[in-house]
Design a protein around this motif. Structure first.
Motif, PDB file in Angstrom:
ATOM      1  N   ASP A 184      48.231  26.475  49.749  1.00 22.66           N
ATOM      2  CA  ASP A 184      49.286  27.312  49.527  1.00 22.66           C
ATOM      3  C   ASP A 184      49.301  28.236  50.701  1.00 22.66           C
ATOM      4  OD1 ASP A 184      50.424  26.454  46.885  1.00 22.66           O
ATOM      5  OD2 ASP A 184      48.312  26.960  46.116  1.00 22.66           O
ATOM      6  N   ASN A 185      50.449  29.141  50.910  1.00 24.22           N
ATOM      7  CA  ASN A 185      50.458  30.201  51.757  1.00 24.22           C
ATOM      8  C   ASN A 185      49.309  31.166  51.632  1.00 24.22           C
ATOM      9  OD1 ASN A 185      52.654  29.609  53.699  1.00 24.22           O
ATOM     10  ND2 ASN A 185      54.175  29.923  52.043  1.00 24.22           N
ATOM     11  N   GLY A 186      48.725  31.453  52.698  1.00 19.89           N
ATOM     12  CA  GLY A 186      47.813  32.640  52.705  1.00 19.89           C
ATOM     13  C   GLY A 186      46.378  31.964  52.727  1.00 19.89           C
ATOM     14  N   LYS A 187      46.242  30.592  52.357  1.00 21.42           N
ATOM     15  CA  LYS A 187      45.065  30.031  52.306  1.00 21.42           C
ATOM     16  C   LYS A 187      44.209  29.823  53.569  1.00 21.42           C
ATOM     17  CE  LYS A 187      42.179  26.100  50.535  1.00 21.42           C
ATOM     18  NZ  LYS A 187      42.088  24.926  49.680  1.00 21.42           N
ATOM     19  N   VAL A 188      42.852  30.260  53.725  1.00 22.22           N
ATOM     20  CA  VAL A 188      42.012  30.272  54.831  1.00 22.22           C
ATOM     21  C   VAL A 188      41.783  28.705  54.862  1.00 22.22           C
ATOM     22  CG1 VAL A 188      40.155  30.933  56.319  1.00 22.22           C
ATOM     23  CG2 VAL A 188      41.554  32.568  55.096  1.00 22.22           C
ATOM     24  N   VAL A 189      41.805  27.874  55.973  1.00 24.23           N
ATOM     25  CA  VAL A 189      41.179  26.662  55.817  1.00 24.23           C
ATOM     26  C   VAL A 189      40.400  26.514  57.141  1.00 24.23           C
ATOM     27  CG1 VAL A 189      43.628  25.734  55.036  1.00 24.23           C
ATOM     28  CG2 VAL A 189      43.242  25.918  57.390  1.00 24.23           C
TER      29      VAL A 189
END
Length: 357
Positions: A184-189
């Motif tokens: 989702d938007n905002g997730k750090v991958v």
């Protein structure tokens, strides 16, 4: 006269009591009724039942080559995508700053090259008029060449940095459908983390794992009966691939099948499969509940013509069928006890033949 009638009544009652007692004794001593199966050899289908799952012909997991934070998503589950289409953008603040720094260095190198070019031009003019020495001209030429080399290096650094920054726009590697989007938007991958799972539009296949001891009997081209889990509608499929590799953690081999009737299968749907590996003529099959000690020393209870039960050792085909296939120990016409629990060898019974199902 009344006493005579009483004696008759008591006599009749006594006879009835004796008859009832005799009937009870006879009934208690009478052999019990037991359901038996009469052996009749028949043609048996050798099938292997497994559970498989539908999946697209090509399945690709898309990940990011760099770590970062998701700042924009362009697609969702079920969306159709084309090759090269943008799927998501990963924040590239540091990389963009590095690119800006490289651009600034390239600008400085361009200014130095321009200054060196002017200096060389003035020195060349003075040398032509005899006011400058040959050494001064050579020095100006060397300075210009060094400045131009620095400019080329700076421009190359800008291109490399810009290319690294462009890698943060995640793009689709093929035409297909988004099956799973676990972000989702905002997730750090992190590097290598799955961002999207894409399925191709090139058809559907079914995958199943088969225990290695049985997988050797399966080969490409075999047919199978298939049904969606929870559905009675049966369709046919064909084995398209048998993996030569055994999964060391499960002891199974992967097989792939393709529907032969163009059935529409939702990716991930469970499918009950029965792969037909062959047929056995004049085979003897009995319900597995009729076999005693099936794993070590299999045996059945056979009923003789005199109604007495005896144990008979049998050999069972090592194949996962619904009924046990007997290869040795029984012949046509034998009668076996269907439920041997509570029945002992040597016991007399009254056999009630049941029809084979």
């Amino acid at each position: 006269m009344k006493s005579g009638r009483k004696r008759i009544v008591w006599g009749v009652a006594g006879v009835a009591a004796v008859a009832a007692a005799a009937f009870l004794v006879w009934k208690m001593q009478r052999p019990p009724e037991v359901s038996v199966l009469e052996i009749k050899p028949q043609t048996i289908e050798m099938g292997l039942s497994v559970v498989g799952r539908a999946r697209p012909g090509d399945l690709v997991e898309v990940s990011s080559p760099n770590p970062g934070q998701v700042i924009r998503l362009f697609v969702d589950d079920g969306d159709a995508v084309t090759q090269g289409a943008a799927l998501a953008v990963i924040r590239a603040t540091v990389e963009q700053a590095q690119t800006d720094a490289e651009v600034a260095r390239a600008t400085a190198a361009r200014a130095e090259a321009a200054e060196a070019r002017l200096n060389f031009s003035r020195t060349q003019t003075l040398y032509d008029r005899g006011f400058a020495a040959k050494a001064a001209l050579d020095s100006a030429r060397a300075t210009l060449q060094a400045a131009e080399a620095n400019l080329e290096a700076a421009n190359a650094s800008v291109r490399a940095s810009a290319e690294r920054t462009r890698e943060y726009t995640i793009r689709s590697p093929m035409n297909g459908v988004v099956l799973v989007r676990p972000i989702d938007n905002g997730k750090v991958v992190t590097v290598g983390e799955t961002l999207f799972e894409l399925g191709s539009n090139s058809g559907t296949e079914i995958q199943a794992e088969v225990e290695e001891s049985y997988a050797d009997a399966i080969h490409v081209g075999m047919t199978a009966r298939a049904a969606l889990a929870g559905s009675d509608k049966v369709f046919t499929a064909r084995v398209s691939e048998v993996s030569p590799r055994v999964n060391s953690s499960t002891g199974a081999r992967l097989i792939k099948l393709v529907p032969t009737e163009g059935s529409s299968l939702a990716p991930g749907r469970s499918i009950d499969l029965t792969v037909v590996v062959g047929r056995r003529d004049n085979a003897i099959a009995v319900p597995r509940r009729a076999v005693l000690d099936a794993t070590a020393q299999p045996k059945v209870l056979v009923v003789g013509a005199d109604g007495k039960v005896r144990q008979q050792a049998v050999t069972i085909e090592r194949w996962p069928t619904t009924n046990a296939i007997i290869t040795e120990g029984l012949k046509a016409g034998d009668r076996i006890v269907l439920d041997p629990s509570g029945i002992e060898a040597g016991q007399s019974i009254r056999a009630v033949v049941e029809q084979a199902k």
